[in-house]
Structures are given as structure tokens and as C-alpha cells.
Design an enzyme around this catalytic site. Structure first.
Site, PDB file in Angstrom:
ATOM      1  N   SER A   1       6.530   5.212  -6.002  1.00 53.85           N
ATOM      2  CA  SER A   1       7.480   6.321  -6.188  1.00 53.85           C
ATOM      3  C   SER A   1       6.834   7.699  -6.019  1.00 53.85           C
ATOM      4  O   SER A   1       7.166   8.645  -6.748  1.00 53.85           O
ATOM      5  CB  SER A   1       8.192   6.209  -7.546  1.00 53.85           C
TER       6      SER A   1
ATOM      7  N   GLU B   1      -1.092  -0.046  -7.386  1.00 52.06           N
ATOM      8  CA  GLU B   1       0.369   0.068  -7.303  1.00 52.06           C
ATOM      9  C   GLU B   1       1.022  -0.766  -8.401  1.00 52.06           C
ATOM     10  O   GLU B   1       1.271  -1.966  -8.210  1.00 52.06           O
ATOM     11  CB  GLU B   1       0.860  -0.451  -5.945  1.00 52.06           C
TER      12      GLU B   1
ATOM     13  N   GLY C   1       9.206   1.594  -5.546  1.00 52.81           N
ATOM     14  CA  GLY C   1      10.600   1.743  -5.107  1.00 52.81           C
ATOM     15  C   GLY C   1      11.583   1.980  -6.237  1.00 52.81           C
ATOM     16  O   GLY C   1      12.775   1.696  -6.101  1.00 52.81           O
TER      17      GLY C   1
ATOM     18  N   GLY D   1       5.705   4.377   0.213  1.00 50.34           N
ATOM     19  CA  GLY D   1       6.697   3.497   0.834  1.00 50.34           C
ATOM     20  C   GLY D   1       7.928   4.281   1.236  1.00 50.34           C
ATOM     21  O   GLY D   1       7.974   4.922   2.293  1.00 50.34           O
TER      22      GLY D   1
ATOM     23  N   HIS E   1      -0.373  -6.603  -0.661  1.00 47.19           N
ATOM     24  CA  HIS E   1       0.746  -5.835  -1.222  1.00 47.19           C
ATOM     25  C   HIS E   1       1.540  -6.726  -2.183  1.00 47.19           C
ATOM     26  O   HIS E   1       1.739  -7.916  -1.914  1.00 47.19           O
ATOM     27  CB  HIS E   1       1.647  -5.308  -0.099  1.00 47.19           C
TER      28      HIS E   1
ATOM     29  N   ASN F   1       3.541   3.317   4.305  1.00 50.68           N
ATOM     30  CA  ASN F   1       3.852   1.895   4.470  1.00 50.68           C
ATOM     31  C   ASN F   1       5.341   1.785   4.788  1.00 50.68           C
ATOM     32  O   ASN F   1       6.174   1.915   3.900  1.00 50.68           O
ATOM     33  CB  ASN F   1       3.514   1.144   3.172  1.00 50.68           C
ATOM     34  N   TRP F   2       5.637   1.575   6.057  1.00 50.72           N
ATOM     35  CA  TRP F   2       7.041   1.528   6.476  1.00 50.72           C
ATOM     36  C   TRP F   2       7.730   0.216   6.118  1.00 50.72           C
ATOM     37  O   TRP F   2       8.931   0.077   6.319  1.00 50.72           O
ATOM     38  CB  TRP F   2       7.140   1.753   7.992  1.00 50.72           C
ATOM     39  N   LYS F   3       6.960  -0.758   5.668  1.00 55.56           N
ATOM     40  CA  LYS F   3       7.517  -2.077   5.326  1.00 55.56           C
ATOM     41  C   LYS F   3       8.316  -2.615   6.534  1.00 55.56           C
ATOM     42  O   LYS F   3       7.979  -2.311   7.670  1.00 55.56           O
ATOM     43  CB  LYS F   3       8.353  -1.991   4.050  1.00 55.56           C
TER      44      LYS F   3
HETATM   45  C1  PEP Z   1       4.778   0.564  -1.687  1.00 52.31           C
HETATM   46  O1  PEP Z   1       5.555  -0.383  -1.611  1.00 52.31           O
HETATM   47  O2  PEP Z   1       3.623   0.457  -1.259  1.00 52.31           O
HETATM   48  C2  PEP Z   1       5.257   1.800  -2.296  1.00 52.31           C
HETATM   49  C3  PEP Z   1       4.376   2.601  -2.802  1.00 52.31           C
HETATM   50  O3  PEP Z   1       6.619   2.011  -2.297  1.00 52.31           O
HETATM   51  P1  PEP Z   1       7.402   3.308  -2.844  1.00 52.31           P
HETATM   52  O4  PEP Z   1       6.642   4.532  -2.415  1.00 52.31           O
HETATM   53  O5  PEP Z   1       8.739   3.206  -2.207  1.00 52.31           O
HETATM   54  O6  PEP Z   1       7.451   3.188  -4.331  1.00 52.31           O
END
Ligand code: PEP
Length: 228
Positions: free
Chosen positions: A191, A153, A159, A212, A104, A17-19
Site C-alpha cells: 500500500s 511485504e 493491496g 503494486g 511474492h 510490480n505490475w502483477k
Molecule cells: C505487492 O503486491 O508487491 C504490493 C506491494 O502491492 P500493493 O502496492 O498494491 O500493496
């Protein structure tokens, strides 16, 4: 039966997920790098979700380099094509991608997405035969009918470099599968990195990861794919 041992490997989803990151040039660079790394994907379904602006360019690069990567969008309009300024609809997404992330926590929190809205988005994704990756933050959140892939999640893990424990994530995944018979696959997100990924994917009820931050750098993402 013979004495040989058969190792049954489960299929895993590894989703990036590149956001709201990456320009066209950066997208080009990422696909060039991942292509050079020659990662073995074997039993893994790799899905990259760029922003809407990056979908078409990513689609062209996957085709050109013949990469075993599918594309997804990070959201879908609750409306069909028409007078909905700024929206990107299912018909437009399916031209380039086969998956869509819905629900999300960042959208639920900062854009106030309601359950009613999310149900409409699920309806639109189903109309255009997009495979849905539906995000929940715990085992008690509603899951619309017609959803078979869930990303669990927990907000505290997104993050933060503070992932859930693999054992707790597995327990949540088990409960979701138990409570929602339409749910077939559960991904863990929060994470995830190349060092901790296998502690999640080796759990009995976890079928992959949603990544992410560590999906933005091709080397980091390649390590996650290899170690999953
Ligand atoms: C996300 O936002 O879907 C996510 C899993 O972010 P991260 O891997 O940065 O925690």
C-alpha cells in the site's frame, strides 16, 4: 574541512510490480506517459516488472525512448530450458531483464510455492546473473544464501490501503539486516503511494519500495518516484 554541508543521499530502489496486468497496448501507453512526465530519477534505481508477456515490448520501449528504467520478471522457473511446459526460464528472462522477484506472497499462497522450490528459483536466478528481489512477510522467514535484496511485504498491507507503520517496517528491516549478513538492501512493500512513500524511504534501514497497485498508473508511479 570547510564549513559547507554535504548531503549524502542514499540510493533507493523503486520497483513496480505490475502483477497480471497490462496488454501490449497498455504497456506501450504506460511507457509513453512516463516518458512524457520527465521524472527526475537522480539517486533512484527504477525497476519495472511487467508480466512475462510484456517483457519484450517493455524492453523495446525503454531502448527506443532511452529511459533510465531497468526491467525485471515477477517470477522465474526453477528449471532450466527444456521440457517444462508453461515455464519461463532464466535464459529467456535475461534477454530482456536484469532483475527477478522471487517468493511474492501471492505466489506462496495461491500457488503453494515451497521453500525448496524458492531455493531452486534463487539458484536459477544466480546462474543467469539476475539480481534477485526476494519477498518475505516478516523477519523470521528463511532467506536463501546469495540473496542481497529483500522486499519486506506484510500480507495485511498488500493491496489493502493499510500500510505497515514506517517505524515497524524499519524495525523489521533492521532485524533482517542484523540476522542475515548477506542482505544489503531492504525494500518495503504494501500500500505504498505518492503520499506515504517518503515516510518509508526516510527510515534508516529501508532502501526503497516495491509498489503494486500504484505502479499501474504512470502518474501515480511518477509521484512515488518524485516523492521517495
Ligand atoms: C505487492 O503486491 O508487491 C504490493 C506491494 O502491492 P500493493 O502496492 O498494491 O500493496
Amino acid at each position: 574541512m570547510s564549513g559547507s554541508h554535504y548531503l549524502i543521499m542514499k540510493n533507493l530502489f523503486i520497483v513496480a510490480n505490475w502483477k497480471s496486468n497490462k496488454t501490449g497496448a497498455e504497456t506501450n501507453h504506460w511507457f509513453q506517459e512516463i516518458s512524457n512526465l520527465n521524472v527526475q530519477v537522480s539517486n533512484k534505481q527504477i525497476i519495472v516488472c511487467p508480466s512475462f508477456a510484456g517483457l519484450e515490448i517493455a524492453h523495446g520501449l525503454i531502448k527506443e525512448k532511452q529511459l533510465p528504467i531497468k526491467l525485471g520478471a515477477q517470477d522465474i522457473s526453477a528449471f532450466d530450458e527444456g521440457s517444462h511446459t508453461g515455464e519461463v526460464n532464466g535464459k529467456q528472462i535475461v534477454e530482456f531483464g536484469s532483475y527477478v522477484i522471487i517468493g511474492h506472497s501471492e505466489r506462496r499462497q495461491s500457488l503453494g510455492e515451497s521453500q525448496e522450490l524458492l531455493d531452486k528459483k534463487v539458484g536459477m536466478a544466480n546462474k543467469y546473473k539476475l539480481s534477485i528481489i526476494y519477498c518475505v512477510q516478516d523477519e523470521n522467514m528463511p532467506i536463501p544464501a546469495g540473496v542481497s535484496v529483500i522486499a519486506y511485504e506484510p500480507i495485511s498491507a498488500i493491496g489493502t490501503d493499510n500500510p505497515d507503520s514506517p517505524e515497524n517496517a524499519n524495525e523489521v528491516a533492521r532485524k533482517i539486516k542484523q540476522n542475515f549478513s548477506n542482505v544489503k538492501y531492504i525494500l518495503y512493500g504494501g500500500s505504498v503511494n505518492g503520499e506515504n512513500v517518503s515516510s518509508f524511504t526516510s527510515q534508516s534501514d529501508i532502501d526503497g519500495v516495491l509498489v503494486g497497485g500504484k505502479s499501474l498508473n504512470p502518474q501515480d508511479f511518477a509521484a512515488i518516484i518524485s516523492n521517495a
